[in-house]
Design an enzyme around this catalytic site. Structure first.
Site, PDB file in Angstrom:
ATOM      1  N   GLY A  26      64.491 -38.986 -29.485  1.00 49.50           N
ATOM      2  CA  GLY A  26      63.158 -39.038 -30.087  1.00 49.50           C
ATOM      3  C   GLY A  26      62.189 -38.036 -29.500  1.00 49.50           C
ATOM      4  O   GLY A  26      62.463 -37.389 -28.469  1.00 49.50           O
ATOM      5  N   ASN A  27      61.065 -37.901 -30.171  1.00 48.07           N
ATOM      6  CA  ASN A  27      59.996 -36.999 -29.718  1.00 48.07           C
ATOM      7  C   ASN A  27      58.681 -37.432 -30.337  1.00 48.07           C
ATOM      8  O   ASN A  27      58.656 -38.028 -31.408  1.00 48.07           O
ATOM      9  CB  ASN A  27      60.318 -35.527 -30.039  1.00 48.07           C
ATOM     10  CG  ASN A  27      61.252 -35.384 -31.204  1.00 48.07           C
ATOM     11  OD1 ASN A  27      60.820 -35.489 -32.353  1.00 48.07           O
ATOM     12  ND2 ASN A  27      62.543 -35.209 -30.945  1.00 48.07           N
ATOM     13  N   GLY A  42      64.610 -33.165 -23.975  1.00 46.30           N
ATOM     14  CA  GLY A  42      65.479 -33.999 -23.140  1.00 46.30           C
ATOM     15  C   GLY A  42      64.774 -35.006 -22.250  1.00 46.30           C
ATOM     16  O   GLY A  42      65.288 -35.348 -21.182  1.00 46.30           O
ATOM     17  N   GLU A  71      63.003 -30.736 -31.674  1.00 52.55           N
ATOM     18  CA  GLU A  71      62.555 -31.019 -33.043  1.00 52.55           C
ATOM     19  C   GLU A  71      61.156 -30.466 -33.332  1.00 52.55           C
ATOM     20  O   GLU A  71      60.525 -30.848 -34.321  1.00 52.55           O
ATOM     21  CB  GLU A  71      62.595 -32.525 -33.328  1.00 52.55           C
ATOM     22  CG  GLU A  71      63.966 -33.163 -33.230  1.00 52.55           C
ATOM     23  CD  GLU A  71      64.927 -32.729 -34.341  1.00 52.55           C
ATOM     24  OE1 GLU A  71      64.624 -31.774 -35.077  1.00 52.55           O
ATOM     25  OE2 GLU A  71      65.996 -33.366 -34.450  1.00 52.55           O
ATOM     26  N   HIS A  92      65.074 -43.031 -33.004  1.00 54.50           N
ATOM     27  CA  HIS A  92      66.338 -43.457 -33.624  1.00 54.50           C
ATOM     28  C   HIS A  92      66.469 -44.978 -33.493  1.00 54.50           C
ATOM     29  O   HIS A  92      67.343 -45.467 -32.767  1.00 54.50           O
ATOM     30  CB  HIS A  92      67.536 -42.783 -32.929  1.00 54.50           C
ATOM     31  CG  HIS A  92      67.370 -41.312 -32.701  1.00 54.50           C
ATOM     32  ND1 HIS A  92      67.757 -40.681 -31.555  1.00 54.50           N
ATOM     33  CD2 HIS A  92      66.860 -40.345 -33.501  1.00 54.50           C
ATOM     34  CE1 HIS A  92      67.488 -39.382 -31.632  1.00 54.50           C
ATOM     35  NE2 HIS A  92      66.937 -39.150 -32.812  1.00 54.50           N
ATOM     36  N   HIS A 154      70.604 -39.989 -39.052  1.00 51.33           N
ATOM     37  CA  HIS A 154      69.913 -39.523 -37.856  1.00 51.33           C
ATOM     38  C   HIS A 154      68.876 -40.546 -37.328  1.00 51.33           C
ATOM     39  O   HIS A 154      69.066 -41.085 -36.244  1.00 51.33           O
ATOM     40  CB  HIS A 154      69.272 -38.163 -38.179  1.00 51.33           C
ATOM     41  CG  HIS A 154      68.530 -37.523 -37.062  1.00 51.33           C
ATOM     42  ND1 HIS A 154      68.170 -36.193 -37.063  1.00 51.33           N
ATOM     43  CD2 HIS A 154      68.033 -38.028 -35.903  1.00 51.33           C
ATOM     44  CE1 HIS A 154      67.522 -35.903 -35.947  1.00 51.33           C
ATOM     45  NE2 HIS A 154      67.421 -37.000 -35.231  1.00 51.33           N
TER      46      HIS A 154
HETATM   47 ZN   LIG Z   1      66.374 -37.283 -33.494  1.00 53.25          ZN
END
Ligand SMILES: [Zn+2]
Length: 203
Positions: A26-27, A42, A71, A92, A154
């Site tokens: 995730g971000n 990361g 992303e 996710h 995803h």
């Molecule tokens: Zn992702």
């Protein structure tokens, strides 16, 4: 800028503690004027440090410090195509990702809350390699039509006028994906009637 950074750290921890993300998946980003602040590549979202967040120029896409999330392209696509969006969350979560891998769309119309928070439709963005410009382009095409999305095979994305709204929307999206999963197991449950959905949306 400092407030935006503190919010990213705060909502990152909440996403992690609520089990909406795991590992380094995730971000999260927030728009501050002409730039966005985004989580570094990361990073575990439960243990973010505001000094590690990366500043990226929205027009050029250039990172002004550090190594931004892989992303970054689709976060940029959201801000470039939606002036009203100031926060983006991508994770996710279990049930969103289950439906996204099964190629089943989320149905927000199962409950009034779903309609109010997610709107009429949650588009599923066709699969493209994570971090690719193809994925950013695919989101860019749909981003004007909705505020929440599944990414095929995803995960999920939610947008908001601020990070708080994006977080609430993501949480509501995952709740509805879970609800839908359980109803499918039971073989029961229907969307609200179309007229009721229109009434809720005051159309
Ligand atoms: Zn992702």
């Amino acid at each position: 800028m400092k407030d935006a950074g503190m919010n990213i750290v705060r909502y990152g921890r909440m996403l992690y503690e609520k089990g909406l993300t795991n590992g380094t998946g995730g971000n999260i980003s927030a728009r501050v004027g002409d730039v966005m602040l985004i989580t570094p590549s990361g990073s575990c979202k439960g243990m973010l440090d505001s000094t590690e967040l990366v500043t990226v120029d929205i027009a050029s896409g250039k990172a002004l410090s550090g190594r931004p999330s892989m992303e970054t392209p689709f976060h940029l696509a959201a801000y470039r195509n939606r002036e009203d969006v100031n926060g983006v969350v991508h994770v996710h979560p279990r049930f969103c990702t289950t439906l996204a891998c099964a190629r089943i769309d989320v149905m927000p119309g199962l409950t009034p809350e779903g309609v109010m928070v997610l709107g009429k439709r949650v588009p599923t963005i066709p699969y493209a390699t994570p971090g690719s410009n193809d994925l950013a382009e695919a989101l860019g095409k749909e981003v004007v039509h909705a505020d929440a999305f599944l990414l095929q095979s995803h995960g999920a994305i939610a947008l908001g006028s601020d990070l708080k709204e994006a977080f609430h929307r993501l949480e509501t999206l995952e709740f509805h994906a879970e609800l839908q999963y359980h109803l499918m197991v039971l073989g029961k449950g229907d969307r609200l009637p179309e007229a009721e959905i229109r009434r809720i949306l005051k159309e």
